[in-house]
Design a protein around this motif. Structure first.
Motif, short mmCIF file in Angstrom:
data_model
loop_
_atom_site.label_atom_id
_atom_site.label_comp_id
_atom_site.label_asym_id
_atom_site.label_seq_id
_atom_site.Cartn_x
_atom_site.Cartn_y
_atom_site.Cartn_z
N TRP A 3 0.84 -1.19 0.00
CA TRP A 3 0.00 0.00 0.00
C TRP A 3 0.87 1.24 0.00
O TRP A 3 2.02 1.20 0.45
CB TRP A 3 -0.88 0.02 1.25
CG TRP A 3 -1.86 -1.10 1.29
CD1 TRP A 3 -2.91 -1.30 0.45
CD2 TRP A 3 -1.89 -2.18 2.21
NE1 TRP A 3 -3.59 -2.43 0.80
CE2 TRP A 3 -2.98 -3.00 1.89
CE3 TRP A 3 -1.10 -2.54 3.31
CZ2 TRP A 3 -3.31 -4.14 2.59
CZ3 TRP A 3 -1.42 -3.68 4.01
CH2 TRP A 3 -2.52 -4.46 3.65
N PRO A 4 0.31 2.35 -0.44
CA PRO A 4 1.08 3.59 -0.37
C PRO A 4 1.27 4.00 1.08
O PRO A 4 0.47 3.64 1.96
CB PRO A 4 0.20 4.59 -1.12
CG PRO A 4 -1.18 4.05 -1.02
CD PRO A 4 -1.03 2.56 -0.99
N GLN A 8 1.18 9.47 1.25
CA GLN A 8 1.01 9.40 -0.21
C GLN A 8 -0.42 9.04 -0.61
O GLN A 8 -0.70 8.84 -1.79
CB GLN A 8 1.98 8.37 -0.80
CG GLN A 8 3.43 8.72 -0.62
CD GLN A 8 4.34 7.58 -1.08
OE1 GLN A 8 3.96 6.41 -1.04
NE2 GLN A 8 5.54 7.94 -1.49
N ASP A 9 -1.31 8.94 0.37
CA ASP A 9 -2.69 8.55 0.07
C ASP A 9 -3.36 9.47 -0.93
O ASP A 9 -4.02 9.01 -1.87
CB ASP A 9 -3.53 8.48 1.35
CG ASP A 9 -3.26 7.23 2.17
OD1 ASP A 9 -2.58 6.31 1.66
OD2 ASP A 9 -3.74 7.17 3.32
N GLU A 11 -2.05 11.45 -3.23
CA GLU A 11 -1.45 11.25 -4.56
C GLU A 11 -1.91 9.93 -5.17
O GLU A 11 -2.25 9.85 -6.35
CB GLU A 11 0.08 11.26 -4.44
CG GLU A 11 0.80 11.08 -5.75
CD GLU A 11 2.31 11.08 -5.56
OE1 GLU A 11 2.97 10.38 -6.35
OE2 GLU A 11 2.81 11.76 -4.65
N TYR A 12 -1.96 8.88 -4.34
CA TYR A 12 -2.40 7.58 -4.81
C TYR A 12 -3.86 7.65 -5.29
O TYR A 12 -4.19 7.15 -6.36
CB TYR A 12 -2.26 6.54 -3.70
CG TYR A 12 -2.73 5.16 -4.08
CD1 TYR A 12 -1.96 4.34 -4.90
CD2 TYR A 12 -3.96 4.68 -3.63
CE1 TYR A 12 -2.40 3.08 -5.27
CE2 TYR A 12 -4.40 3.42 -4.00
CZ TYR A 12 -3.62 2.63 -4.81
OH TYR A 12 -4.06 1.38 -5.17
N LEU A 13 -4.70 8.30 -4.51
CA LEU A 13 -6.10 8.44 -4.88
C LEU A 13 -6.26 9.20 -6.19
O LEU A 13 -7.03 8.81 -7.06
CB LEU A 13 -6.88 9.13 -3.77
CG LEU A 13 -8.37 9.37 -4.03
CD1 LEU A 13 -9.08 8.06 -4.28
CD2 LEU A 13 -8.99 10.13 -2.87
N GLN A 15 -4.11 9.39 -8.58
CA GLN A 15 -3.62 8.50 -9.64
C GLN A 15 -4.68 7.47 -10.01
O GLN A 15 -4.95 7.22 -11.19
CB GLN A 15 -2.34 7.81 -9.18
CG GLN A 15 -1.76 6.85 -10.19
CD GLN A 15 -0.55 6.11 -9.63
OE1 GLN A 15 -0.23 6.20 -8.45
NE2 GLN A 15 0.12 5.37 -10.49
N VAL A 16 -5.32 6.88 -9.00
CA VAL A 16 -6.37 5.89 -9.25
C VAL A 16 -7.54 6.53 -9.98
O VAL A 16 -8.09 5.96 -10.93
CB VAL A 16 -6.83 5.23 -7.92
CG1 VAL A 16 -8.11 4.41 -8.13
CG2 VAL A 16 -5.73 4.36 -7.35
N GLN A 19 -6.55 7.05 -13.60
CA GLN A 19 -6.53 5.77 -14.31
C GLN A 19 -7.96 5.30 -14.58
O GLN A 19 -8.25 4.77 -15.66
CB GLN A 19 -5.78 4.72 -13.50
CG GLN A 19 -4.29 4.94 -13.46
CD GLN A 19 -3.60 3.98 -12.49
OE1 GLN A 19 -4.14 3.61 -11.45
NE2 GLN A 19 -2.39 3.58 -12.84
N PRO A 109 -5.35 -0.36 -10.68
CA PRO A 109 -4.81 -1.02 -9.50
C PRO A 109 -5.87 -1.86 -8.80
O PRO A 109 -7.07 -1.64 -8.98
CB PRO A 109 -4.35 0.14 -8.61
CG PRO A 109 -5.17 1.29 -9.05
CD PRO A 109 -5.46 1.08 -10.51
#
Length: 133
Positions: A3-4, A8-9, A11-13, A15-16, A19, A109
């Motif tokens: 997991w990130p 970084q949550d 940024e990860y969100l 990115q998701v 995508q 992801p």
């Protein structure tokens, strides 16, 4: 699963979400293109032509008047051959489109599940008990 890091949550969100937007755009385009598919088939030396859509529904059958010289059994068999060839062609085209978009959708992801939430709660508890919060 990896997991990130908590910092970084966001940024990860983002990115998701991007995508997912890209995947949806590819799916909408695939749906549009599939809607335009026309499978073509012929039989009786080109005297019978059939056109079908992506789902295999018959859109058009053209029969050259010379084909009417065939006996009814042969004529019906040749019409069926033309339709089947058109259906196979439209199915092949649709499969190519679906296979192409599957690569884009497959890049998403894995969804976060309850183990992610549990991991975050445990990490927060560790930080709380160690004085990190």
């Amino acid at each position: 699963m990896s997991w990130p890091a908590p910092d970084q949550d966001q940024e990860y969100l983002e990115q998701v979400l991007q995508q997912t937007r890209d995947a949806m755009r590819h799916l909408r385009e695939a749906k549009r293109v599939i809607g335009e598919i026309e499978g073509k088939g012929e039989a009786a030396d080109g005297m019978i032509l059939a056109t079908t859509d992506a789902g295999g529904s018959i859109r058009r059958i053209d029969i050259n008047p010379r084909a009417l010289r065939l006996d009814t059994t042969t004529l019906s068999r040749e019409v069926i051959r033309a339709i089947q060839a058109a259906q196979e062609a439209s199915a092949r085209q649709a499969k190519e489109i679906v296979d192409g978009v599957a690569g884009h959708v497959g890049l998403l992801p894995e969804p976060l599940d309850e183990t992610f939430v549990q991991h975050r709660i445990e990490a927060a508890a560790r930080d709380l008990y160690s004085g990190g919060l």
